[in-house]
Design a protein around this motif. Structure first.
Motif, short mmCIF file in Angstrom:
data_model
loop_
_atom_site.label_atom_id
_atom_site.label_comp_id
_atom_site.label_asym_id
_atom_site.label_seq_id
_atom_site.Cartn_x
_atom_site.Cartn_y
_atom_site.Cartn_z
N LEU A 130 0.70 -1.17 0.13
CA LEU A 130 -0.05 -0.06 0.04
C LEU A 130 1.02 1.38 -0.03
O LEU A 130 0.28 2.42 0.01
CB LEU A 130 -0.83 -0.02 1.20
N ARG A 131 2.05 1.03 0.03
CA ARG A 131 3.10 2.32 0.37
C ARG A 131 2.59 3.13 1.37
O ARG A 131 2.22 4.34 1.20
CB ARG A 131 3.38 2.86 -1.13
N CYS A 132 2.33 2.69 2.48
CA CYS A 132 1.77 3.33 3.67
C CYS A 132 2.45 2.77 4.95
O CYS A 132 2.74 1.76 4.85
CB CYS A 132 0.25 3.22 3.58
N ASP A 133 3.07 3.89 5.68
CA ASP A 133 3.83 3.23 7.01
C ASP A 133 2.78 2.40 7.81
O ASP A 133 1.69 2.50 7.91
CB ASP A 133 4.24 4.32 7.64
N GLU A 134 3.48 1.38 8.77
CA GLU A 134 2.65 0.58 9.56
C GLU A 134 1.78 1.44 10.59
O GLU A 134 0.97 0.90 10.89
CB GLU A 134 3.65 -0.38 10.21
N LYS A 135 2.47 2.23 11.10
CA LYS A 135 1.72 3.00 12.19
C LYS A 135 0.23 3.56 11.69
O LYS A 135 -0.70 3.40 12.34
CB LYS A 135 2.53 4.09 12.59
N SER A 136 0.33 4.01 10.58
CA SER A 136 -0.78 4.69 9.98
C SER A 136 -1.76 3.56 9.68
O SER A 136 -2.98 3.49 9.77
CB SER A 136 -0.74 5.30 8.52
N LEU A 137 -1.38 2.08 9.08
CA LEU A 137 -2.17 1.27 8.90
C LEU A 137 -2.88 0.74 10.13
O LEU A 137 -4.09 0.44 9.96
CB LEU A 137 -1.56 0.02 8.18
N THR A 138 -2.24 0.54 11.21
CA THR A 138 -2.75 0.21 12.51
C THR A 138 -3.68 0.98 13.12
O THR A 138 -4.99 0.71 13.53
CB THR A 138 -1.44 0.06 13.74
N ALA A 139 -3.55 2.37 12.68
CA ALA A 139 -4.53 3.50 13.24
C ALA A 139 -5.84 3.14 12.48
O ALA A 139 -6.98 3.13 13.04
CB ALA A 139 -4.24 4.71 13.07
N ILE A 140 -5.92 2.63 11.09
CA ILE A 140 -6.91 2.65 10.32
C ILE A 140 -7.70 1.52 10.85
O ILE A 140 -8.86 1.28 10.93
CB ILE A 140 -6.58 2.38 8.82
N LEU A 141 -6.96 0.43 10.86
CA LEU A 141 -7.47 -0.93 11.51
C LEU A 141 -8.24 -0.80 12.77
O LEU A 141 -9.16 -1.42 12.84
CB LEU A 141 -6.29 -1.85 11.72
N LYS A 142 -7.43 -0.03 13.58
CA LYS A 142 -8.06 -0.10 14.87
C LYS A 142 -9.44 0.69 15.05
O LYS A 142 -10.30 0.31 15.65
CB LYS A 142 -7.05 0.86 15.95
N TYR A 143 -9.61 1.85 13.99
CA TYR A 143 -10.68 2.53 14.04
C TYR A 143 -11.88 1.64 13.56
O TYR A 143 -12.92 1.86 14.27
CB TYR A 143 -10.32 3.73 13.23
N TRP A 144 -11.83 1.26 12.54
CA TRP A 144 -12.92 0.14 12.02
C TRP A 144 -13.14 -0.96 12.84
O TRP A 144 -14.30 -1.32 12.87
CB TRP A 144 -12.63 -0.08 10.69
N VAL A 145 -12.16 -1.65 13.34
CA VAL A 145 -12.52 -2.59 14.19
C VAL A 145 -13.18 -2.38 15.45
O VAL A 145 -14.15 -2.75 15.71
CB VAL A 145 -11.35 -3.27 14.36
N ASP A 146 -12.57 -1.33 16.18
CA ASP A 146 -13.36 -0.78 17.49
C ASP A 146 -14.72 -0.42 16.99
O ASP A 146 -15.71 -0.78 17.98
CB ASP A 146 -12.52 0.38 17.96
N ASP A 147 -14.89 0.14 15.98
CA ASP A 147 -16.31 0.85 15.67
C ASP A 147 -17.14 -0.31 15.62
O ASP A 147 -18.33 -0.35 16.15
CB ASP A 147 -16.16 1.53 14.36
N ALA A 148 -16.93 -1.57 14.69
CA ALA A 148 -17.53 -2.90 14.43
C ALA A 148 -17.88 -3.46 15.97
O ALA A 148 -18.79 -4.03 16.38
CB ALA A 148 -17.13 -3.68 13.54
N VAL A 149 -16.88 -3.53 16.84
CA VAL A 149 -16.93 -4.38 17.80
C VAL A 149 -17.66 -3.64 18.95
O VAL A 149 -18.54 -4.41 19.59
CB VAL A 149 -15.47 -4.60 18.56
N GLU A 150 -17.78 -2.33 18.95
CA GLU A 150 -18.85 -1.32 19.87
C GLU A 150 -20.13 -1.79 19.53
O GLU A 150 -20.99 -1.92 20.27
CB GLU A 150 -18.33 -0.11 19.54
N LYS A 151 -20.32 -2.21 18.21
CA LYS A 151 -21.68 -2.33 17.67
C LYS A 151 -22.07 -3.96 17.71
O LYS A 151 -23.43 -4.30 17.38
CB LYS A 151 -21.96 -1.86 16.30
#
Ligand SMILES: [Zn+2]
Length: 413
Positions: A130-151
């Motif tokens: 993706l040519r994207c740093d790992e830290k940013s990817l983790t932040a994206i992952l965490k946001y959408w997963v948390d959102d789904a887990v919360e629901k």
């Protein structure tokens, strides 16, 4: 042609009037595509807070840039200076663009694509692709997963399996809770103690579930899980799963093998044949059977211990509780009389948990479903490798085996 290209870009950015593409350019020296997005000056705007029609009140001071999904394999960036409104009730408010998630530097389409890629490969590889740093990817992952887990709706969880799993190369542990009927992970807690089980209960209740509705809880026979399950899920049938029972047997077999091998001159053969021990009774090929017989001849103790492991497979093949109980008792006394110390010891462990082990046969169908979940978790773990924090590890497990209802769109569907 250019017009169609704009149309395609606008679609990928979910732009609708009054938003529009002002222009796009390819910067050859950089090898990237830059897209300019604007909003019509006379557009009618509503206050994002209260929804009332309101007036534009200038623009944000600086232009913002978002990373978008690649275009023709070139990284693509979206530039926009978003308008503000002045609402009578709410004051000056920043309008968000249709392609963004608040506070993210990536467009929604990029994030949706990144989630797909991350579900499919380890983080480092995803980062390269993706040519994207790992830290940013983790932040994206965490946001959408948390959102789904919360629901998550956990009101109908009735049969649960809990298991410990290690991460950070085995230096740390997590407790994973699985809905056995839906075959999905619904909770991941840090640690493998009693507190983790209490937290699973809290999570369940926060999401509409009830501890007293739990019919069965399957776990290993660890001293922390069994009493904690009893305390938190008092109505549930406690079951020790097949996988862990077999593990105890195989560990004892391995000790018998090691001792016998130490005494033997030929140190290699018996080790090379170790894979045979994992083949379940009834699944051996003719060739494997012959090999085993030859092995048992030269190493009689290992051969005997292995026959006990096979006898356990026979216990689990039983069709009724009574049948299972009978062959379990038979196996136990065989092991106790075996004069193989590790097998004798393993027999005592099994005896101490015989109620929970045999409970498996009371709820056989569900428990058979819960089996195989371990391999599911292993698959999640392989992809979660490379995450050094519990949060990253947990997010990945949810993503792979949580059957999440992600709010971010899958760009391929
Ligand atoms: Zn307002």
């Amino acid at each position: 042609m250019m017009k169609d290209f704009d149309k395609m870009l606008a679609g990928s950015l979910q732009l609708e009037e009054p938003w529009y593409i002002k222009g796009a350019e390819f910067r050859a020296e950089e090898g990237a595509i830059h897209v300019n997005v604007g909003i019509r000056p006379g557009a009618r705007l509503v206050c994002p807070k209260c929804g009332k029609a309101t007036k534009r009140y200038g623009y944000e001071p600086g232009e913002r840039i978002w990373r978008h999904a690649d275009c023709l394999f070139y990284p693509c960036y979206v530039h926009c200076k978003r308008p503000r409104v002045l609402c009578d009730e709410c004051g000056i408010i920043q309008i968000n663009a249709p392609f963004e998630r608040k506070n993210s530097r990536f467009t929604l389409m990029f994030e949706g694509y990144a989630m797909l890629i991350m579900a499919d490969m380890p983080r480092r590889k995803a980062s390269r692709l993706l040519r994207c740093d790992e830290k940013s990817l983790t932040a994206i992952l965490k946001y959408w997963v948390d959102d789904a887990v919360e629901k998550m709706d956990l009101s109908d969880v009735k049969n649960m399996a809990i298991d410990e799993t290690s991460f950070k190369k085995g230096h740390d542990y997590a407790t994973v809770a699985i809905d056995a009927d839906k075959r999905r992970v619904f909770d991941v807690q840090h640690g493998r103690g009693k507190e983790a089980v209490a937290e699973v209960r809290k999570k369940l209740e926060k999401h509409g579930g009830k501890a007293e509705n739990m019919r069965s809880v399957t776990s290993d026979m660890s001293a922390s899980y069994l009493p904690a399950v009893k305390e938190n899920f008092p109505e549930a049938l406690q079951v020790v799963d097949k996988f862990h029972v077999k593990q105890i047997m195989l560990k004892a077999l391995d000790q018998v093998r090691t001792e016998e091998q130490r005494a033997a001159e030929d140190k290699k053969t018996i080790f090379a044949y170790r894979k045979l021990f994992w083949v379940p009774e009834g699944k051996m090929t003719e060739k494997q059977r012959n090999r085993f017989q030859a092995l048992a001849k030269s190493y009689p103790k290992t051969g005997r211990a292995f026959r006990m492991v096979q006898a356990l497979d026979i216990v689990y093949a039983a069709e009724t509780f009574e049948q299972a109980e009978k062959s379990f008792r038979k196996l136990y006394s065989w092991m106790r009389r075996s004069r193989l110390e590790p097998m004798k010891k393993a027999a005592l462990t099994l005896k101490a948990h015989s109620t929970e082990i045999l409970n498996y046969f009371h709820n056989r169908k569900t428990n058979a479903i819960a089996e195989g979940l371990n391999s599911m978790i292993q698959a999640g773990k392989r992809k979660a490798r490379g995450f050094n924090t519990f949060e990253g590890f947990a997010s990945m497990i949810y993503l792979i085996v949580g059957k999440l209802d992600l709010a971010v769109a899958n760009p391929l569907s």
